[in-house]
Scaffold this active site. Structure first.
Site, PDB file in Angstrom:
ATOM      1  N   CYS A 171       1.058  -1.095   0.263  1.00 57.06           N
ATOM      2  CA  CYS A 171       0.226   0.177   0.302  1.00 57.06           C
ATOM      3  C   CYS A 171       0.923   1.197  -0.238  1.00 57.06           C
ATOM      4  CB  CYS A 171      -1.258   0.108   1.381  1.00 57.06           C
ATOM      5  SG  CYS A 171      -0.358  -0.465   2.583  1.00 57.06           S
ATOM      6  N   HIS A 209      -3.637   6.026   4.796  1.00 53.03           N
ATOM      7  CA  HIS A 209      -1.934   6.918   5.646  1.00 53.03           C
ATOM      8  C   HIS A 209      -0.971   8.380   4.312  1.00 53.03           C
ATOM      9  CE1 HIS A 209      -1.705   2.753   6.526  1.00 53.03           C
ATOM     10  NE2 HIS A 209      -1.519   1.764   5.521  1.00 53.03           N
TER      11      HIS A 209
END
Length: 335
Positions: free
Chosen positions: A129, A242
């Site tokens: 990710c 994130h």
């Protein structure tokens, strides 16, 4: 885009559920969607485009007749079922790290190296990710001058640990508000009101496996075998999406205004120069959508040839489920 039969392996987990959601949002012409999970989840029901689908147990025979399988399971289960998926004739787009560094398995971010997906041998790997989010943020600059090195610090949401991670953060916040002691199960220590500068297992060089992924995977995606990445991964008490601070050095000096223009022009990226009075994105801004938002692009004060920036992206969406679906779309459209 041609109609296709799709399976989701690990359909009841956080990423699997998001894959189903993205397929519906993108209005993919799906003639059959097969939801596959463990025996304990089999029999459950989930909706797709107004229809109620029954979750099936994942077995070697469960992939017959499918065109694509989206994987949302851990490494061991991915390796367990990959041979059966390949044997069935389906293309396996795997979100685990099981095959990411295999030389005959393309590691793909469609906007950056989509053509690599066309050379698959039955399996295509979805990158980590943070690798996806970081490389999307800098890929435009890389087109101006090849990136030699990246210094990165990630601020990773609880969602990186799946549904259990998000629930643990939520439960700990409630417990603290009541004056109770938080229960720690998923993370190594309390995550609410705290940060944990250690994600994944040790790599063997004082870094963690998570920290080495950006270099090891970045080299493959950017076709840059000499790329060097120094990364520190930190878990933060954010529920989802994130954030990453990046400083990169290129072979030739890239003026800041040229860097901003390149970032703004790159597909799948949004440059933030003035958003609600801010020059930066936050995790809340980027949650539940697929763009990587980039801001605070500025000159590095240590190296005159360096560029520093801040980026945020939804780890469950572009960092996982949406990128996998986008790979599927790229294959389908270029078949």
């Amino acid at each position: 885009m041609k109609s296709c039969k799709i399976g989701i392996l690990g359909a009841t987990g956080a990423v699997g559920c998001e894959m189903r959601k993205v397929l519906e949002e993108y209005d993919i012409p799906v003639s059959e969607l097969r939801l596959l999970a463990s025996a304990r989840s089999a029999g459950g029901k989930m909706s797709f485009k107004g229809q109620e689908l029954v979750v099936q147990e994942a077995t070697d025979e469960a992939f017959a007749g499918l065109d694509y399988v989206l994987g949302a399971v851990e490494n061991d289960m991915s390796r367990r079922f990959a041979p059966a998926i390949k044997k069935s004739g389906a293309v396996y787009i795997d979100n685990s790290s099981a095959f990411r560094l295999e030389p005959d398995v393309p590691l793909v971010v469609p906007e950056i190296n989509g053509a690599d997906a066309l050379s698959h041998n039955g399996i295509i790997a979805n990158p980590n990710c943070c690798t996806i989010i970081a490389l999307m943020a800098v890929a435009g600059i890389n087109k101006l001058s090849k990136i030699k090195s990246i210094n990165a610090c990630t601020y990773q949401a609880a969602s990186g640990a799946g549904q259990a991670g998000m629930k643990e953060l939520d439960d700990q916040i409630v417990a603290l508000a009541k004056g109770e002691k938080p229960v720690v199960k998923t993370f190594a220590t309390q995550i609410a009101m705290n940060v944990i500068p250690f994600i994944d297992a040790p790599y063997g060089n004082d870094y963690t496996k998570e920290e080495m992924k950006m270099q090891n995977e970045g080299r493959r995606i950017l076709h840059a075998p000499d790329l060097r990445v120094n990364c520190t991964c930190v878990r933060v008490p954010v529920r989802r999406s994130h954030s990453i601070a990046l400083t990169l050095r290129t072979e030739e000096k890239v003026p800041i205004e040229a860097a901003r223009a390149a970032v703004a022009a790159f597909p799948g990226v949004r440059l933030i120069e003035d958003y609600e009075g801010r020059c930066y994105p936050t995790p809340l801004d980027t949650t539940d959508q697929d763009l990587v938002w980039v801001g605070r692009i500025r000159q590095d004060l240590i190296d005159d040839d360096g560029i520093t920036l801040w980026c945020c992206g939804d780890q469950i969406r572009k960092g996982a489920a949406a990128n996998a679906v986008q790979i599927l779309c790229f294959l389908n459209e270029n078949a």
